[in-house]
Design an enzyme around this catalytic site. Sequence first.
Site, PDB file in Angstrom:
ATOM      1  NE  ARG A 105      -1.801   1.394   3.902  1.00 51.22           N
ATOM      2  CZ  ARG A 105      -2.351   1.388   5.105  1.00 51.22           C
ATOM      3  NH1 ARG A 105      -3.644   1.166   5.256  1.00 51.22           N
ATOM      4  NH2 ARG A 105      -1.622   1.582   6.171  1.00 51.22           N
ATOM      5  CB  CYS A 107      -1.670   6.302   2.184  1.00 53.13           C
ATOM      6  SG  CYS A 107      -3.027   7.433   2.612  1.00 53.13           S
TER       7      CYS A 107
END
Length: 127
Positions: A105, A107
Site C-alpha cells: 500500500r 497513501c
Amino acid sequence: MAFTKKIVNTDLAPAAVGTYSQGVEHNGVFYFSGQIGIDPKTSVLLEGFEAQLNQIMKNIDGLLESQGIDRTHIIKTSIFVTDLGKFNLVNEAYIKYFQEPYPARSCVEVPNLPKGALVEIEVIAAR
C-alpha cells in the site's frame, strides 16, 4: 507474440467519468482505475470521508466481482486523500476490508481529487 489487453466494463462500479477504462487486464493482472465514493446506481458522490471510503470499498468489490476474483487477489493499493489527518480512518477500513497478509500500500495527501472527492483508491489485483 501480439500484445493483448482486456478492458473491464461493468455496472457493478461507477462508469468512468473521463477518458479512461474502469480497468485493464493483461496476463492475469488487473489494473483498476481509482475509485471515488460515487454510488454506481445514482452516479452521486456521497458526502463525508467515511461514507465515501465505504462506497469505494463496495465499488472495488464490484470491479473484482465482475472479473470473477475477490479481495484476496489484490496485491497493491494506492490511496489518495485530501487530508492525511484521516489516515487512521483508512487504517480502520483496511482492518475491516482486508485480512492478513495485507496487500502492499501507499497513501499520499493530494490537494484535490475528481468531483471534490475526499479519498480515492486504486488497486492492482492478480488472478
